[in-house]
Motif scaffolding. Sequence first.
Motif, short mmCIF file in Angstrom:
data_model
loop_
_atom_site.label_atom_id
_atom_site.label_comp_id
_atom_site.label_asym_id
_atom_site.label_seq_id
_atom_site.Cartn_x
_atom_site.Cartn_y
_atom_site.Cartn_z
N ALA A 381 -3.44 6.58 9.43
CA ALA A 381 -3.70 7.00 8.05
C ALA A 381 -2.83 8.21 7.79
CB ALA A 381 -5.17 7.34 7.86
N LEU A 382 -1.76 8.03 7.04
CA LEU A 382 -0.77 9.08 6.86
C LEU A 382 -1.25 10.20 5.95
CD1 LEU A 382 2.44 6.89 6.55
CD2 LEU A 382 1.61 8.14 8.55
N ARG A 383 -2.26 9.91 5.14
CA ARG A 383 -2.77 10.95 4.25
C ARG A 383 -4.20 10.62 3.88
NH1 ARG A 383 1.33 8.05 2.18
NH2 ARG A 383 2.77 9.74 2.67
N THR A 384 -4.96 11.64 3.54
CA THR A 384 -6.34 11.45 3.12
C THR A 384 -6.36 10.86 1.72
OG1 THR A 384 -6.50 13.62 2.07
CG2 THR A 384 -6.99 13.51 4.43
N PRO A 385 -7.51 10.33 1.26
CA PRO A 385 -7.60 9.83 -0.12
C PRO A 385 -7.19 10.87 -1.16
CG PRO A 385 -9.49 9.09 1.14
CD PRO A 385 -8.75 10.05 2.02
N GLU A 386 -7.56 12.12 -0.90
CA GLU A 386 -7.21 13.19 -1.84
C GLU A 386 -5.69 13.40 -1.86
OE1 GLU A 386 -11.30 13.27 -0.74
OE2 GLU A 386 -9.51 13.47 0.53
N ALA A 388 -3.45 11.16 -1.05
CA ALA A 388 -2.83 9.97 -1.64
C ALA A 388 -2.85 10.01 -3.16
CB ALA A 388 -3.53 8.71 -1.13
N ALA A 389 -3.86 10.67 -3.73
CA ALA A 389 -3.98 10.76 -5.18
C ALA A 389 -3.13 11.89 -5.76
CB ALA A 389 -5.44 10.97 -5.57
N ASN A 390 -2.55 12.71 -4.90
CA ASN A 390 -1.75 13.84 -5.35
C ASN A 390 -0.29 13.41 -5.47
OD1 ASN A 390 -0.34 16.21 -5.76
ND2 ASN A 390 -1.49 17.38 -4.23
N PRO A 391 0.25 13.32 -6.69
CA PRO A 391 1.64 12.85 -6.86
C PRO A 391 2.66 13.76 -6.21
CG PRO A 391 0.80 13.74 -8.92
CD PRO A 391 -0.36 13.66 -7.99
N GLU A 392 2.30 15.00 -5.90
CA GLU A 392 3.22 15.92 -5.27
C GLU A 392 3.38 15.64 -3.78
OE1 GLU A 392 5.12 18.17 -6.81
OE2 GLU A 392 4.31 17.37 -8.68
N LEU A 393 2.51 14.79 -3.22
CA LEU A 393 2.53 14.52 -1.79
C LEU A 393 3.03 13.12 -1.46
CD1 LEU A 393 -0.83 16.21 -0.73
CD2 LEU A 393 1.49 17.16 -0.64
N THR A 394 3.24 12.31 -2.49
CA THR A 394 3.76 10.95 -2.27
C THR A 394 4.88 10.72 -3.28
OG1 THR A 394 1.57 10.19 -1.58
CG2 THR A 394 3.20 8.51 -2.14
N TRP A 395 6.09 10.46 -2.75
CA TRP A 395 7.26 10.37 -3.61
C TRP A 395 7.97 9.04 -3.42
CZ3 TRP A 395 8.80 14.43 -6.86
CH2 TRP A 395 8.10 15.63 -6.69
N LYS A 396 8.61 8.60 -4.50
CA LYS A 396 9.51 7.46 -4.40
C LYS A 396 10.94 7.95 -4.55
CE LYS A 396 6.56 3.71 -6.07
NZ LYS A 396 6.43 2.58 -7.03
N PRO A 397 11.88 7.37 -3.79
CA PRO A 397 13.27 7.80 -3.93
C PRO A 397 13.82 7.48 -5.31
CG PRO A 397 13.11 5.83 -2.57
CD PRO A 397 11.71 6.32 -2.79
N ILE A 398 14.71 8.33 -5.80
CA ILE A 398 15.35 8.13 -7.09
C ILE A 398 16.29 6.94 -7.00
CG2 ILE A 398 16.90 9.15 -8.81
CD1 ILE A 398 15.81 11.88 -8.00
N LEU A 399 16.33 6.14 -8.06
CA LEU A 399 17.25 5.00 -8.11
C LEU A 399 18.65 5.52 -8.40
CD1 LEU A 399 15.10 2.50 -10.23
CD2 LEU A 399 14.99 2.99 -7.78
N ARG A 400 19.59 5.20 -7.52
CA ARG A 400 20.96 5.70 -7.66
C ARG A 400 21.93 4.56 -7.93
NH1 ARG A 400 20.04 11.22 -7.91
NH2 ARG A 400 18.90 11.95 -6.09
N ASN A 401 22.80 4.73 -8.90
CA ASN A 401 23.91 3.80 -9.05
C ASN A 401 24.74 3.86 -7.77
OD1 ASN A 401 23.37 2.82 -11.63
ND2 ASN A 401 24.33 4.60 -12.59
N GLY A 402 25.07 2.72 -7.25
CA GLY A 402 25.76 2.66 -5.97
C GLY A 402 24.85 2.30 -4.83
#
Length: 459
Positions: A381-386, A388-402
């Motif tokens: 379990a990489l993170r607690t429920p709290e 996981a609900a925090n957008p500052e602790l779970t990020w998606k990589p930015i979509l890059r041209n190329g």
Amino acid sequence: MKALLFFSLLAFGAALATPPMTARFNNGDTITGNLTGIDEHTITWESEFFTVPQALKLDRLLDISLSSSDAVDLPEGDHIAILTLTNEDVVRGSLISLDKKHIKLRTSYAGELVFRRDMVAALTIEEKPEIFYAGPGTIDEWEIEKEGDWTLENGELVSHSSSSISRDIGEHDRFRVAFDVEWRGNARFRIFTCADSTNLNEISNGFELVCQSNYAYLRKRTQRNGRVEPVNIGNVGGMREFQEREKVRIEILQDLISGRIRLIIGGRVVADWRDDVPGIGQLGSALHFLSDSRNKLRVSRIRVSSWDGTIEGPWQEAGIDPFGNEETDELNPQDHPPLGILLRNGDNIKGETLAIEDGAVKLKTELGEFELPVSRLRKFALRTPEEAANPELTWKPILRNGDIRAHFIEGDAITFQLIGFQDGMMHGKSQTFGEADFDLSSFSRLEFNLYAADNDEDW
């Protein structure tokens, strides 16, 4: 695309020695040859049809397919760690370390990779399998129902009529059969496992998976009192993979002791079945592929490996929504207690991971500190429920041209910005792992132009 992507040009002789690739463009054109270079607007492509290398428009390129390899290059160690990233990429390797910010894997395709933990959705552990067979190898390894009905083309078994091709893969109590299959029009083919003969007309015992249109069903042939009795084990319909695609990877997991059978299509568990009489029938060791139509069937990347019988995720014998609308998200960290570690036997330990070193994880729990082999674990379990609900602790990589999406031979994929290519190695860059060099031979397909044309994000 602002950043200039430059691939060093390879010598013409070296390019000819490279297994052929196939480039597919958005106007429907396909060209066989070799990629030798790329810049901001074009790819350089060499082909026997060209008198000189040609510059082709990069923005029209959909993908490049690479010749399949029979080699199975597993990571070092006694386990396989599987990272599912927040952009749905999946990478495999052996787990070296894990801390609050990073997860480090040792891979066979890029050496050591260090991933940002806040861009990892899930971490699971699998037992490292024993490879019983990897193919298709040479055409001489296979028994063909009628000479000329099947040929070997660029690492693929290709059917030319309604005919069977088979070979012995050995007898195993628990095993996994995986392969890529490609067709045109409606899916229509069959697979036999544990058949007691490599001759299609002499099969008296074995399992037969029938795939047709948008459904599949499994039946078992058993010879009793001189008669062959087919018994239906289970079926599943409404399979979107057969409706929406013309190529999928199929995995069949069989436990001949308990009778449990799992069918995975395109990475999705579509059915769990049970053979109610697993001890009945003199099963054999032959594997058959059978084309039931005159459309060419292509079979490649065949892997037969060990399976310890562990069912990942819920057993779905009672039935599932064939369209997946109500499937359980096994990757959701909220499924398990905070800071929990799920073991392969189903036990859950509440605690904190202090360190991972030399294949062992050190845990801190209410009962004290102790170590477990990484191979005994199933999921962190990489993170607690709290968290996981925090957008500052779970990020998606930015979509890059190329960005390109590179599909591994075993079916997973990783996305990165391509910034170099030389001597069969691709140099990539990503927010998830930084920079790394990837062995081109580890991939089966490269996808280009992944995003909308108006995306101008750059590093």
